[in-house]
Design an enzyme around this catalytic site. Structure first.
Site, PDB file in Angstrom:
ATOM      1  N   VAL A   3       0.834  -1.211   0.000  1.00 18.53           N
ATOM      2  CA  VAL A   3       0.000   0.000   0.000  1.00 18.53           C
ATOM      3  C   VAL A   3       0.872   1.265   0.000  1.00 18.53           C
ATOM      4  CG1 VAL A   3      -1.854   1.259   1.157  1.00 18.53           C
ATOM      5  CG2 VAL A   3      -1.845  -1.254   1.175  1.00 18.53           C
ATOM      6  N   ILE A  34     -13.121   0.886  -2.531  1.00 15.93           N
ATOM      7  CA  ILE A  34     -14.547   1.262  -2.559  1.00 15.93           C
ATOM      8  C   ILE A  34     -14.790   2.424  -1.593  1.00 15.93           C
ATOM      9  CG2 ILE A  34     -16.908   0.481  -2.191  1.00 15.93           C
ATOM     10  CD1 ILE A  34     -15.891  -2.390  -2.352  1.00 15.93           C
ATOM     11  N   LYS A  78     -13.102  -5.247   9.930  1.00 15.79           N
ATOM     12  CA  LYS A  78     -13.785  -4.315   9.026  1.00 15.79           C
ATOM     13  C   LYS A  78     -15.247  -4.123   9.411  1.00 15.79           C
ATOM     14  CE  LYS A  78     -10.651  -5.286   5.175  1.00 15.79           C
ATOM     15  NZ  LYS A  78     -10.363  -6.215   4.085  1.00 15.79           N
ATOM     16  N   LYS A 134      -6.814  -1.393   9.441  1.00 11.14           N
ATOM     17  CA  LYS A 134      -8.124  -1.767  10.025  1.00 11.14           C
ATOM     18  C   LYS A 134      -7.999  -2.299  11.433  1.00 11.14           C
ATOM     19  CE  LYS A 134      -6.558  -4.808   6.899  1.00 11.14           C
ATOM     20  NZ  LYS A 134      -6.478  -5.202   5.537  1.00 11.14           N
ATOM     21  N   GLU A 140     -10.585   5.748   5.158  1.00 13.53           N
ATOM     22  CA  GLU A 140     -11.417   5.216   4.068  1.00 13.53           C
ATOM     23  C   GLU A 140     -10.870   3.883   3.540  1.00 13.53           C
ATOM     24  OE1 GLU A 140     -14.435   6.732   2.444  1.00 13.53           O
ATOM     25  OE2 GLU A 140     -14.325   4.600   2.048  1.00 13.53           O
ATOM     26  N   ARG A 169      11.981   0.344   7.118  1.00 12.04           N
ATOM     27  CA  ARG A 169      12.790  -0.450   8.059  1.00 12.04           C
ATOM     28  C   ARG A 169      14.025  -1.010   7.369  1.00 12.04           C
ATOM     29  NH1 ARG A 169       7.780  -3.168   9.849  1.00 12.04           N
ATOM     30  NH2 ARG A 169       6.971  -1.996  11.609  1.00 12.04           N
ATOM     31  N   GLY A 214      -5.479  -4.803  -2.807  1.00 14.48           N
ATOM     32  CA  GLY A 214      -4.518  -4.555  -3.888  1.00 14.48           C
ATOM     33  C   GLY A 214      -3.914  -3.177  -3.759  1.00 14.48           C
ATOM     34  N   ASP A 236      -9.808 -10.534   9.548  1.00 15.07           N
ATOM     35  CA  ASP A 236      -9.778  -9.277   8.780  1.00 15.07           C
ATOM     36  C   ASP A 236     -11.212  -8.751   8.564  1.00 15.07           C
ATOM     37  OD1 ASP A 236      -8.192  -7.406   6.941  1.00 15.07           O
ATOM     38  OD2 ASP A 236      -9.681  -8.230   5.569  1.00 15.07           O
TER      39      ASP A 236
HETATM   40  N1  HSE Z   1      -6.075  -8.830   3.079  1.00 12.16           N
HETATM   41  C1  HSE Z   1      -7.101  -7.884   2.807  1.00 12.16           C
HETATM   42  C2  HSE Z   1      -8.091  -8.493   1.814  1.00 12.16           C
HETATM   43  C3  HSE Z   1      -6.501  -6.622   2.251  1.00 12.16           C
HETATM   44  O1  HSE Z   1      -7.761  -9.529   1.211  1.00 12.16           O
HETATM   45  O2  HSE Z   1      -9.186  -7.974   1.664  1.00 12.16           O
HETATM   46  C4  HSE Z   1      -7.448  -5.478   2.151  1.00 12.16           C
HETATM   47  O3  HSE Z   1      -7.941  -5.087   3.402  1.00 12.16           O
END
Ligand code: HSE
Length: 399
Positions: A12, A131, A200, A100, A124, A43, A298, A196
């Site tokens: 990112v 999105i 979210k 997140k 965001e 790093r 991505g 994950d």
């Molecule tokens: N690992 C997360 C996914 C990345 O596959 O959605 C985006 O938050």
């Protein structure tokens, strides 16, 4: 001129540097002024990077430079990322993040710290990759009482499920592809076990309902138990299997928030969301149901959302009130989904066990298992209806 420092140069972070540079002129036009890149905190060395002259290893260089207006935190995790975020906010710098985990665990206190220091904390990119969902939910749908949110919120798992069902790939091969494409987390356990998505849906629920919902309050089931047999059976019965995060407002004002794979009728828009795409449906009491769709992970889709937040801060200026705020959570805010009625998909552990009363089977069922649908009932009633039969997998149907 506003100046940005990026913390992290992974998928990112490098995308943010590229997009800020490539789209410099258009971003300046839409932001009301140019945006420069001052530093990238790394790093290790990146001798071949076009941004190598911006790279520093010591965060205090960024913290103590009054010329830095906005810090983009794309390091991930809650350790150093939280420390640097707090120090940046206290130093009067706005912070934009795609992290997140940090927002889901500490959003309330970081938003308050930003407010106290007259700066912004925007995220965001933390949900849905490219999105736009945070800003629409907090601004465009502000007239509504939000009743329900259901989302395909993880690109990696949606990619895996799609590649298994459409490409006939094994789980391991599909995961490897997702990692190669830069969709997966550093440790993909967080993707495949639903962690994950849990983070979210916590962010969306906190935003929609105004109180912090913590990941530990959310029952979470990933996709590791879903087999090709389950997918074939679901398709024969007219469904697709998708991992959903759901947040529902109950009549008593409390919330049910959970993460689990669901069978979704093939005619529903969510059923057609494939590969790395994410989609989120939001039901408001004025607008009805709206849906947001796009690439959920991505490099460049996520960078797109990060840079949009940077642009928003520059356009609104320092004097603007915080765009987003929510209150502290409570232990009794979130109620288990066990009482929520739905139809159910059940695959029995013992292929030869007799079916329970009410079980509905499907013609053309695949070989290699015994599965059926049960009519709408709560999880407690399903357990009773199954009697002593051991289930290999139990999934809700999204009706
Ligand atoms: N690992 C997360 C996914 C990345 O596959 O959605 C985006 O938050």
């Amino acid at each position: 001129m506003a100046n940005v420092a990026i913390l992290g140069y992974g998928v990112v972070g490098s995308g943010v540097a590229e997009v800020l540079t490539e789209n410099r002129e258009g971003i300046a036009r839409r932001s009301g002024g140019p945006i420069g890149l001052s530093y990238i905190l790394v790093r290790r060395d990146f001798p071949d990077s076009p941004f190598r002259d911006k790279m520093v290893r010591d965060f205090s260089v960024i913290e103590n430079d009054p010329g830095v207006d906005i810090v983009v935190e794309v390091m991930g995790g809650v350790g150093a990322a939280k420390d640097y975020t707090e120090r940046a906010l206290r130093a009067g710098k706005s912070v934009v993040t795609a992290n997140k985990e940090l927002v889901a665990e500490h959003g309330c206190e970081l938003l308050e710290l930003a407010r106290a220091n007259g700066v912004s904390y925007l995220f965001e990119a933390s949900v849905g990759g490219g999105i736009p969902i945070i800003r629409p939910l907090s601004q465009c749908l502000a007239a509504n009482e939000i009743e329900a949110i259901s989302g395909i919120l993880n690109g990696t798992t949606n990619y895996i499920l799609t590649r298994m069902s459409k490409g006939g790939l094994s789980f391991a091969d599909a995961l490897k592809e997702a990692q190669e494409k830069g969709y997966a987390e550093a440790d993909p356990t967080a993707d495949i076990q639903g962690i994950d998505v849990c983070r979210k849906i916590c962010i969306l629920a906190s935003l929609a309902f105004g109180r912090q919902v913590y990941p530990r309050q959310v029952a979470t089931q990933g996709i590791t138990e879903v087999t090709l047999f389950d997918q074939r059976w679901a398709e024969a019965a007219g469904f697709r299997i998708k991992l959903l995060g759901r947040a529902l407002r109950r009549e008593d004002g409390r919330l049910t928030v959970y993460v689990a794979p669901h069978l979704i009728p093939a005619s529903e828009p969510l059923a057609g969301v494939e590969d790395v795409f994410n989609a989120i449906t939001v039901r408001g009491n004025a607008v009805g149901e709206v849906m947001f769709y796009g690439q959920g992970a991505g490099k460049r889709p996520t960078a797109s959302a990060v840079v949009a937040d940077v642009s928003d801060i520059v356009r609104r200026g320092k004097s603007a009130r915080p765009a987003v705020q929510w209150g502290e959570g409570a232990e009794d805010l979130v109620v288990s989904a066990d009482g929520l009625e739905s139809r159910w998909y059940v695959r029995l552990a013992d292929e030869d066990a007799c079916l329970p009363e009410g079980a509905v089977t499907v013609e053309d069922a695949p070989e290699g298992g015994s599965a059926f649908l049960m009519p709408a009932m709560s999880a407690e009633d399903l357990k009773a209806a199954l009697g002593g039969r051991a289930a290999g997998l139990v999934l809700r149907v999204l009706d």
